[in-house]
Scaffold this active site. Sequence first.
Site, PDB file in Angstrom:
ATOM      1  N   GLU A   1     -66.275  27.296 -15.462  1.00 52.47           N
ATOM      2  CA  GLU A   1     -66.456  28.415 -16.403  1.00 52.47           C
ATOM      3  C   GLU A   1     -67.868  28.402 -16.991  1.00 52.47           C
ATOM      4  O   GLU A   1     -68.508  29.456 -17.117  1.00 52.47           O
ATOM      5  CB  GLU A   1     -65.409  28.294 -17.502  1.00 52.47           C
TER       6      GLU A   1
ATOM      7  N   LYS B   1     -58.095  20.799 -16.053  1.00 58.61           N
ATOM      8  CA  LYS B   1     -58.586  21.764 -17.039  1.00 58.61           C
ATOM      9  C   LYS B   1     -60.066  21.509 -17.357  1.00 58.61           C
ATOM     10  O   LYS B   1     -60.834  22.451 -17.576  1.00 58.61           O
ATOM     11  CB  LYS B   1     -57.749  21.665 -18.315  1.00 58.61           C
TER      12      LYS B   1
END
Length: 291
Positions: free
Chosen positions: A171, A164
């Site tokens: 991102e 993650k």
Amino acid sequence: MELGLVGLGKMGGNMRERIRRAGHTVLGYDRNPDLADVHSLEELVGKLSGPRVIWVMVPAGEATQTTIDQLAELLEPGDVVVDGGNSRWTDDVKHSEELAAKGIGFVDCGVSGGVWGLENGYALMYGGDKEHVAKVQPVFDALKPEGDSGSVHAGKVGAGHFAKMVHNGIEYAMMQAYAEGWELLEKVDSVTDVREVFRSWQEGTVIRSWLLDLAVNALDEDEHLDELRGYAQDSGEGRWTVEAAIDNAVPLPAITASLFARFASRQEDSPQMKMIAALRNQFGGHAVEKK
């Protein structure tokens, strides 16, 4: 199955609802009594049948550590704790060892989906022993998007949060690229409708993505983003990604630059640019601007 959920904020509250929609029983605890189904961790543990699964969705760091410490004293051998917050992967190993000493399992889970997860599902990356993951699997299946993808047992303890973390680093870089392209389009006189250029990219282009869709949403709400200040915070995972890259000698120039761009956004007046202006004046006699 039954699930105890600790932390009912923007993510946790919607996760509770999605899990319930799948037919499972969820008892939620939050410090805000208006959100909670029970009003203490003791009550939460007492109302669940063993072997229990407790999913923790509280801020990383001290809040997570305190919650896990309390659960370690309340739970029994065979129970499982899931950390679904944005904890650092190095903390997962510590938490796993602390709970294992009491016979309690531990699974770390990176959760992506934000405020859209209730309807669209949550992308899940989890780490831990297979036997512990199996006890949580019905909840993973309830939370994930429909279809065959969107959920992965990434590896051993820590793998979920590490995956993650890298996801969030990527991102950062993607958002920075869209932002830089948008600024350049806004700058030139020849492009008269930047918003519609962005909208045109949503179909048939190699840069189409959900982030691009969200950018168009933002431009529909405020075409030139006049209502926003150019200030961007970072949650910590971008920093952790860069630190992990250094530790493993992996070059991450795009992700690192996107993190530093956020730092620059918080400066009203750049100290670095003051030095550059001074040096240009010293060696070349270039003009400087005084305050």
